[in-house]
Design an enzyme around this catalytic site. Structure first.
Site, PDB file in Angstrom:
ATOM      1  CD  GLU A   1      54.749 110.559 101.544  1.00  0.00           C
ATOM      2  OE1 GLU A   1      55.036 109.747 102.431  1.00  0.00           O
ATOM      3  OE2 GLU A   1      53.631 111.097 101.469  1.00  0.00           O
TER       4      GLU A   1
ATOM      5  CG  HIS B   1      40.314 103.417 120.462  1.00  0.00           C
ATOM      6  ND1 HIS B   1      39.724 103.378 119.227  1.00  0.00           N
ATOM      7  CD2 HIS B   1      40.325 104.710 120.837  1.00  0.00           C
ATOM      8  CE1 HIS B   1      39.379 104.596 118.874  1.00  0.00           C
ATOM      9  NE2 HIS B   1      39.732 105.424 119.832  1.00  0.00           N
TER      10      HIS B   1
ATOM     11  NE  ARG C   1      49.650 111.629 105.857  1.00  0.00           N
ATOM     12  CZ  ARG C   1      50.366 110.540 106.099  1.00  0.00           C
ATOM     13  NH1 ARG C   1      51.676 110.563 105.925  1.00  0.00           N
ATOM     14  NH2 ARG C   1      49.798 109.440 106.531  1.00  0.00           N
TER      15      ARG C   1
ATOM     16  NE  ARG D   1      55.799 102.402 105.234  1.00  0.00           N
ATOM     17  CZ  ARG D   1      55.163 103.555 105.437  1.00  0.00           C
ATOM     18  NH1 ARG D   1      55.096 104.465 104.462  1.00  0.00           N
ATOM     19  NH2 ARG D   1      54.633 103.841 106.580  1.00  0.00           N
TER      20      ARG D   1
ATOM     21  CG  ASN E   1      58.222 105.988 107.589  1.00  0.00           C
ATOM     22  OD1 ASN E   1      59.344 106.129 108.058  1.00  0.00           O
ATOM     23  ND2 ASN E   1      57.123 106.228 108.274  1.00  0.00           N
ATOM     24  CG  ASP E   2      55.442 105.998 101.764  1.00  0.00           C
ATOM     25  OD1 ASP E   2      55.390 104.784 101.498  1.00  0.00           O
ATOM     26  OD2 ASP E   2      54.540 106.616 102.330  1.00  0.00           O
TER      27      ASP E   2
ATOM     28  CB  CYS F   1      56.889 113.614 109.594  1.00  0.00           C
ATOM     29  SG  CYS F   1      56.350 113.335 107.911  1.00  0.00           S
TER      30      CYS F   1
HETATM   31  C1  PEP Z   1      56.395 108.524 105.610  1.00  0.00           C
HETATM   32  O1  PEP Z   1      56.151 107.967 104.542  1.00  0.00           O
HETATM   33  O2  PEP Z   1      57.535 108.663 106.072  1.00  0.00           O
HETATM   34  C2  PEP Z   1      55.286 109.052 106.444  1.00  0.00           C
HETATM   35  C3  PEP Z   1      55.519 109.764 107.530  1.00  0.00           C
HETATM   36  O3  PEP Z   1      54.018 108.720 106.075  1.00  0.00           O
HETATM   37  P1  PEP Z   1      53.307 107.298 106.389  1.00  0.00           P
HETATM   38  O4  PEP Z   1      54.245 106.557 107.303  1.00  0.00           O
HETATM   39  O5  PEP Z   1      52.009 107.640 107.011  1.00  0.00           O
HETATM   40  O6  PEP Z   1      53.188 106.717 105.030  1.00  0.00           O
HETATM   41 MG    MG Z   2      54.177 108.115 103.678  1.00  0.00          MG
END
Ligand code: PEP
Ligand code: MG
Length: 589
Positions: A437, A195, A338, A471, A460-461, A508
């Protein structure tokens, strides 16, 4: 005065220089003090009075923070007031007092320890840091067991100081950072998702955490430099070092002013093509900051943190309070909520998930939600209720096959019917989308797109599963390449398949936050970029500097190259030749 340099984790950029202020806080006890059997009832009463005093204190603080910083920052106190309502927590303390015939201080210490161990057993870093909320409330009750005058952190002191703390309780952070006299923060404990870190970032106060023992290295009267950009703290610097950091500070402040200026500019390319910059957030408190950095909506609200507010599963009211707060704060801009992405390595003790041999490929996100439909329905009801302003959208993570959408829709319709029967208002046209993803989902983008209103690419995933590179594993991080030709081909395929179906598509994942990859995504046809708000100005600056036609041509050429490095060099060189100011605010990849 000795000159010391310490390394920590920079969690809020910028440089603060000045004299220090040390915080004081309630510490738990290590002494097991006993009470006579005849005094047990009195001890329980003393504890109950402390709980009452804590409640009044929290209500008072909530009001004060609300007036100074606005409604969204006062939310932490609601969470703490809820913890204070938790009968299982309070009766555990009373039980220890009664059964072991001990002072309430010892009972509180034991219960705090138990909760900390419980949270520590959670693998996910973000979740683990939420344990401080429970500790925060217990420490407050502890402090209220004795009726002595409590010293407040210099809130009446107009002198600007560097705040040094072992670990700031979330409520202390909200209170002290809002006062306006804190130049920077340095803490022994903490991580980037605490926080304190989030608040410091949103209030633009430089902060370095995870310094281990800064509280022991400083004394009153010391002069400090806190470099939140590079994660460094310097105690009693000689004049030459002070001068060096003074000039670094000025440079950063100039850069920050440029960021803020860019934040207010329109999101259009040189040839007038409109694009959108959206924010990824994890706490309702971040909405204000996101908009001040130029967000045009909340592109991703990761709902996981709600599950950490209490020892039990969050109630519909817990969910609703967070979603409605965000929807109101962002209105009329859109908010993509989400549904929970836990399971696998992000385990939750409340759900008693089996240990899995390969969690990344296990019962995670929508898989877990569909396997626990009663729990999932609570979240869906709350999202629907918060949608009455009509700016809420629902996003499903980790979809692998179209059957999951069918199953989700059945459940969603059931929840909608229930709410209709109860005459509860919600947005009947609420838009539903899926995250792309999992590589299998990418390959059937056209099939999935037909079933939903929009898609959001979680790079990312997607990259981790497509390249078979964890990752979070530093041993293989050299292989985690967003510009790998295969990744770029795949993402181009997804974006174009979504557009062919006439569906909205956002990225995203981190790729949207880096100017170079954002440019490539623009060239593929992407117009919606969602990222950590702090990166919005630099991406906006880059995309505003270029002409779409030029980018499309350069990206097309880049796709014929063989390696990530060749692609990176080609795009940078060609873009700079045509638009020399494209990377003015940074081009990091
Ligand atoms: C992603 O996987 O790119 C994503 C935005 O979700 P998170 O990073 O929360 O897994
Ligand atoms: Mg993800």
């Amino acid at each position: 005065m000795s000159f010391i340099r310490l390394r920590g984790v920079g969690v809020s950029p910028g440089i603060g220089m000045g004299e220090i202020a040390l915080t004081e806080r309630a510490l738990f006890t290590s002494a097991k003090e006993r009470v006579a059997s005849s005094r047990v009832d009195e001890e329980v009463r003393r504890f109950k009075k402390a709980v009452e005093r804590t409640r009044n204190e929290l209500l008072h603080l909530k009001q004060e923070v609300k007036e100074k910083m606005g409604e969204e920052h006062a939310f932490i106190f609601d969470a703490h007031l809820l913890i204070l309502e938790d009968q299982s927590l309070l009766s555990a303390i009373e039980r220890i007092v009664g059964q072991e015939k001990v002072r309430a201080e010892w009972a509180l210490t034991q219960v705090n320890k138990k909760y900390q161990e419980l949270f520590d057993s959670i693998a996910d870093d973000y979740f683990r840091q939420r344990k401080s909320d429970v500790s925060d409330v217990l420490a407050r009750i502890y402090g209220n067991l004795e009726l002595k005058r409590k010293k407040r952190l210099d809130s009446n002191n107009s002198k600007k100081l560097i705040l040094i703390a072992h670990d700031l309780l979330p409520s202390e952070a909200a209170m002290t950072l809002s006062v306006g006299n804190v130049l920077a923060v340095a803490m022994d404990m903490g991580g980037s998702t605490s926080h304190t870190a989030i608040l410091a970032r949103s209030l633009n106060i430089p902060a370095v955490v995870g310094l281990h023992n800064v509280t022991q290295q400083v004394k009153r009267g010391d002069y400090l430099i806190v470099d939140g950009t590079d994660g460094e703290v310097i105690i009693n610097p000689p004049p030459v070092v002070k001068k060096e950091f003074q000039s670094k500070k000025e440079k950063y402040e100039h850069y920050y002013r440029e960021l803020k200026k860019t934040a207010r500019l329109q999101s259009v390319t040189q040839d007038q093509v409109k694009f959108y910059t959206l924010a990824n957030i994890e706490l309702p408190e971040e909405v204000g900051m996101a908009f001040s950095f130029g967000a045009e909506g909340i592109g991703l609200f990761r709902s996981e943190f709600i599950y950490l507010q209490s020892e039990t599963l969050p109630t519909e009211a817990d969910h609703y309070s967070v979603y409605s707060r965000i929807a109101k704060a962002a209105y009329p801009a859109p908010v993509y909520i989400r549904t929970v992405d836990i399971g696998g390595d992000k385990s939750l003790p409340q759900l008693k998930i089996e240990k899995e041999p390969n969690p990344a490929l296990g019962l995670r996100a929508i898989r877990l939600s569909l396997a626990n439909q009663d729990v999932f329905k609570v979240q869906l009801r709350a999202i629907l209720r918060a949608s009455s302003l009509k700016n809420v959208r629902i996003l499903i993570p980790m979809v692998t096959e179209v059957e999951e959408i069918f199953e989700f829709k059945l459940l969603f319709e059931e929840v909608k019917l229930e709410l209709e029967r109860e005459r509860v208002k919600f947005d009947k046209q609420i838009q539903t989308g899926v995250m792309i993803e999992v590589p299998a989902a990418a390959a059937i983008t056209d099939i999935l797109a037909k079933e939903v209103d929009f898609l959001s690419i979680g790079t990312n995933d997607l990259i981790q599963y497509y390249l078979a590179v964890d990752r979070t594993n530093e041993f293989v991080s050299y292989l985690y390449k967003p510009l790998h030709p295969s990744v770029l081909r795949l993402i181009k395929f997804i974006i174009q398949a979504a557009l062919r179906e006439g569906k909205d598509v956002t990225v995203c994942g981190e790729m949207a936050a880096h100017p170079l990859s954002a440019l490539i995504l623009l060239g593929f046809g992407l117009r919606k970029f969602s990222m950590n708000p702090i990166f919005i100005p630099r991406v906006k600056n880059t995309l505003r500097s270029v002409e779409l036609r030029t980018v499309e041509k350069i990206v097309e050429e880049a796709l014929s190259l063989n390696t990530a490095q060749d692609i990176e060099e080609h795009v940078i060189e060609k873009i700079l030749a045509k638009h020399p100011k494209a990377f003015l605010l940074g081009q990091v990849m």
